[in-house]
Write a protein that holds these residues in place. Sequence first.
Motif, PDB file in Angstrom:
ATOM      1  N   ASP A   1       1.963  -2.359  -4.574  1.00  0.00           N
ATOM      2  CA  ASP A   1       0.668  -1.674  -4.655  1.00  0.00           C
ATOM      3  C   ASP A   1      -0.075  -2.218  -5.876  1.00  0.00           C
ATOM      4  OD1 ASP A   1      -0.318   1.341  -3.356  1.00  0.00           O
ATOM      5  OD2 ASP A   1      -1.425   0.512  -5.043  1.00  0.00           O
ATOM      6  N   THR A   2      -1.400  -2.094  -5.841  1.00  0.00           N
ATOM      7  CA  THR A   2      -2.195  -2.497  -7.013  1.00  0.00           C
ATOM      8  C   THR A   2      -2.073  -1.447  -8.114  1.00  0.00           C
ATOM      9  OG1 THR A   2      -4.038  -1.570  -5.796  1.00  0.00           O
ATOM     10  CG2 THR A   2      -3.980  -3.967  -5.969  1.00  0.00           C
TER      11      THR A   2
ATOM     12  N   ALA B   1       0.844  -5.574  -7.567  1.00  0.00           N
ATOM     13  CA  ALA B   1       0.155  -6.818  -7.208  1.00  0.00           C
ATOM     14  C   ALA B   1      -0.966  -6.535  -6.215  1.00  0.00           C
ATOM     15  CB  ALA B   1       1.144  -7.796  -6.588  1.00  0.00           C
ATOM     16  N   ASP B   2      -1.924  -7.477  -6.202  1.00  0.00           N
ATOM     17  CA  ASP B   2      -3.027  -7.395  -5.244  1.00  0.00           C
ATOM     18  C   ASP B   2      -2.751  -8.396  -4.119  1.00  0.00           C
ATOM     19  OD1 ASP B   2      -5.326  -7.516  -3.782  1.00  0.00           O
ATOM     20  OD2 ASP B   2      -6.667  -7.602  -5.521  1.00  0.00           O
ATOM     21  N   THR B   3      -2.521  -7.877  -2.930  1.00  0.00           N
ATOM     22  CA  THR B   3      -2.092  -8.736  -1.823  1.00  0.00           C
ATOM     23  C   THR B   3      -3.251  -9.442  -1.119  1.00  0.00           C
ATOM     24  OG1 THR B   3      -2.122  -6.824  -0.386  1.00  0.00           O
ATOM     25  CG2 THR B   3      -0.006  -7.407  -1.377  1.00  0.00           C
TER      26      THR B   3
ATOM     27  N   ARG C   1       1.514   4.258  -8.721  1.00  0.00           N
ATOM     28  CA  ARG C   1       2.152   4.446  -7.411  1.00  0.00           C
ATOM     29  C   ARG C   1       3.439   3.651  -7.292  1.00  0.00           C
ATOM     30  NH1 ARG C   1      -2.276   5.921  -2.810  1.00  0.00           N
ATOM     31  NH2 ARG C   1      -2.977   7.740  -3.966  1.00  0.00           N
TER      32      ARG C   1
ATOM     33  N   LYS D   1      -1.430  -0.446   9.569  1.00  0.00           N
ATOM     34  CA  LYS D   1      -2.012   0.879   9.802  1.00  0.00           C
ATOM     35  C   LYS D   1      -3.532   0.728   9.898  1.00  0.00           C
ATOM     36  CE  LYS D   1      -3.318   4.511   6.640  1.00  0.00           C
ATOM     37  NZ  LYS D   1      -2.958   5.707   5.885  1.00  0.00           N
TER      38      LYS D   1
ATOM     39  N   ILE E   1      -2.285  -0.269   3.632  1.00  0.00           N
ATOM     40  CA  ILE E   1      -3.503  -0.038   2.844  1.00  0.00           C
ATOM     41  C   ILE E   1      -4.457   0.751   3.739  1.00  0.00           C
ATOM     42  CG2 ILE E   1      -5.475  -1.136   1.732  1.00  0.00           C
ATOM     43  CD1 ILE E   1      -3.627  -3.609   1.284  1.00  0.00           C
ATOM     44  N   GLY E   2      -4.966   1.851   3.231  1.00  0.00           N
ATOM     45  CA  GLY E   2      -5.748   2.745   4.077  1.00  0.00           C
ATOM     46  C   GLY E   2      -7.252   2.593   3.916  1.00  0.00           C
ATOM     47  N   GLU E   3      -7.794   3.318   2.968  1.00  0.00           N
ATOM     48  CA  GLU E   3      -9.245   3.385   2.829  1.00  0.00           C
ATOM     49  C   GLU E   3      -9.933   2.036   2.595  1.00  0.00           C
ATOM     50  OE1 GLU E   3      -9.546   7.023   0.271  1.00  0.00           O
ATOM     51  OE2 GLU E   3      -8.458   7.411   2.141  1.00  0.00           O
TER      52      GLU E   3
ATOM     53  N   GLY F   1       0.849  -1.196   0.000  1.00  0.00           N
ATOM     54  CA  GLY F   1       0.000   0.000   0.000  1.00  0.00           C
ATOM     55  C   GLY F   1       0.878   1.235   0.000  1.00  0.00           C
TER      56      GLY F   1
ATOM     57  N   GLY G   1       0.334   4.597  -0.349  1.00  0.00           N
ATOM     58  CA  GLY G   1      -0.250   5.931  -0.180  1.00  0.00           C
ATOM     59  C   GLY G   1       0.816   6.818   0.454  1.00  0.00           C
ATOM     60  N   ARG G   2       0.392   7.903   1.080  1.00  0.00           N
ATOM     61  CA  ARG G   2       1.373   8.813   1.679  1.00  0.00           C
ATOM     62  C   ARG G   2       2.157   8.133   2.793  1.00  0.00           C
ATOM     63  NH1 ARG G   2      -3.322  12.713   2.791  1.00  0.00           N
ATOM     64  NH2 ARG G   2      -4.104  10.581   2.897  1.00  0.00           N
ATOM     65  N   PHE G   3       1.442   7.378   3.646  1.00  0.00           N
ATOM     66  CA  PHE G   3       2.078   6.716   4.785  1.00  0.00           C
ATOM     67  C   PHE G   3       3.030   5.612   4.316  1.00  0.00           C
ATOM     68  CE2 PHE G   3       1.910   3.260   7.985  1.00  0.00           C
ATOM     69  CZ  PHE G   3       2.556   3.901   9.015  1.00  0.00           C
TER      70      PHE G   3
HETATM   71  P1  ADP Z   1      -2.708   7.052   2.724  1.00  0.00           P
HETATM   72  O1  ADP Z   1      -3.830   7.541   3.578  1.00  0.00           O
HETATM   73  O2  ADP Z   1      -1.480   6.648   3.520  1.00  0.00           O
HETATM   74  O3  ADP Z   1      -2.342   7.981   1.585  1.00  0.00           O
HETATM   75  P2  ADP Z   1      -4.255   5.368   0.957  1.00  0.00           P
HETATM   76  O4  ADP Z   1      -5.418   4.681   1.541  1.00  0.00           O
HETATM   77  O5  ADP Z   1      -4.498   6.550   0.101  1.00  0.00           O
HETATM   78  O6  ADP Z   1      -3.214   5.661   2.114  1.00  0.00           O
HETATM   79  O7  ADP Z   1      -3.364   4.366   0.091  1.00  0.00           O
HETATM   80  C1  ADP Z   1      -3.390   3.038   0.232  1.00  0.00           C
HETATM   81  C2  ADP Z   1      -2.718   2.358  -0.964  1.00  0.00           C
HETATM   82  O8  ADP Z   1      -2.987   0.967  -0.867  1.00  0.00           O
HETATM   83  C3  ADP Z   1      -3.228   2.812  -2.330  1.00  0.00           C
HETATM   84  O9  ADP Z   1      -2.149   3.194  -3.151  1.00  0.00           O
HETATM   85  C4  ADP Z   1      -3.917   1.548  -2.895  1.00  0.00           C
HETATM   86  O10 ADP Z   1      -3.716   1.407  -4.286  1.00  0.00           O
HETATM   87  C5  ADP Z   1      -3.206   0.432  -2.146  1.00  0.00           C
HETATM   88  N1  ADP Z   1      -4.007  -0.780  -2.083  1.00  0.00           N
HETATM   89  C6  ADP Z   1      -5.336  -0.881  -1.844  1.00  0.00           C
HETATM   90  N2  ADP Z   1      -5.733  -2.159  -1.903  1.00  0.00           N
HETATM   91  C7  ADP Z   1      -4.627  -2.911  -2.166  1.00  0.00           C
HETATM   92  C8  ADP Z   1      -4.377  -4.317  -2.330  1.00  0.00           C
HETATM   93  N3  ADP Z   1      -5.364  -5.205  -2.237  1.00  0.00           N
HETATM   94  N4  ADP Z   1      -3.117  -4.721  -2.599  1.00  0.00           N
HETATM   95  C9  ADP Z   1      -2.122  -3.828  -2.701  1.00  0.00           C
HETATM   96  N5  ADP Z   1      -2.282  -2.498  -2.554  1.00  0.00           N
HETATM   97  C10 ADP Z   1      -3.519  -2.036  -2.286  1.00  0.00           C
END
Ligand code: ADP
Length: 219
Positions: free
Chosen positions: A32-33, A51-53, A37, A99, A74-76, A9, A11-13
């Motif tokens: 990351d998927t 990849a999708d984990t 990114r 997280k 992975i956040g949201e 994942g 994202g910013r974190f």
């Molecule tokens: P932040 O709040 O730290 O910015 P986000 O929620 O925006 O976090 O980012 C989470 C990241 O996790 C995204 O880039 C998203 O593409 C990635 N992500 C979501 N689902 C999966 C998954 N199944 N496998 C891998 N990465 C994923």
Amino acid sequence: MIKQYAVIGLGRFGTSVARTLFRLGQEVLAIDTSEERVKYIADEVTHSLVADTTDANVLKNIGIANFDVVIVAIGENVQANIMTTLLLKELGVKYVLVKALNKMQGRVLEKIGADRVVYPERDMGKRVAHNLVAPNMVDYIELAQGFRISEFMAYKDMFGKSLRTLNLRFKYNLNVLLIKRAGGELISSPGPDDIIQMGDMLVLAGEKEALDNFERHQD
Ligand code: ADP
């Protein structure tokens, strides 16, 4: 010592964790998927992968069980966050740090075996607020394995109460070593009749878990 880390994942974190670990000389696989990114961070980590984990086969093919630490950032997408954590523990990853967005998610993550749950936004918010009110506050000092001294600003619901009433020793297994009054007065070895005032800084000693519990109950 160099360890193998995987950060899932970006994202910013996650990006910040991956980049910092790499700068500290560690081996980092960033996943990351989102191709975009992954591309963005590719030059700043050891390996990167789209990849999708939530797919167990993906994790097996990477040989995820050989990593020392896996960070789930992975956040949201809470479902993907939880599913990934579950698979990582099922596949035998020794240390999984995840997280979470809130306490409820954190409780689920702990139940399914997450070794550490972090709440970056909540914690950073707290730290910023504490730091504005008390710029010289110490996070903690580790005295021995798991035994710490930590400073806390007294919370509002403690104002006007004696140490006897607050009963931190019984409720949290914590000792108050020192009270620092806002005006600079120091009360060393405070007793049961000492009263907490607004602006007091408490120096507490105890096990890490006890200090975490105390902090959590102040939310
Ligand atoms: P932040 O709040 O730290 O910015 P986000 O929620 O925006 O976090 O980012 C989470 C990241 O996790 C995204 O880039 C998203 O593409 C990635 N992500 C979501 N689902 C999966 C998954 N199944 N496998 C891998 N990465 C994923």
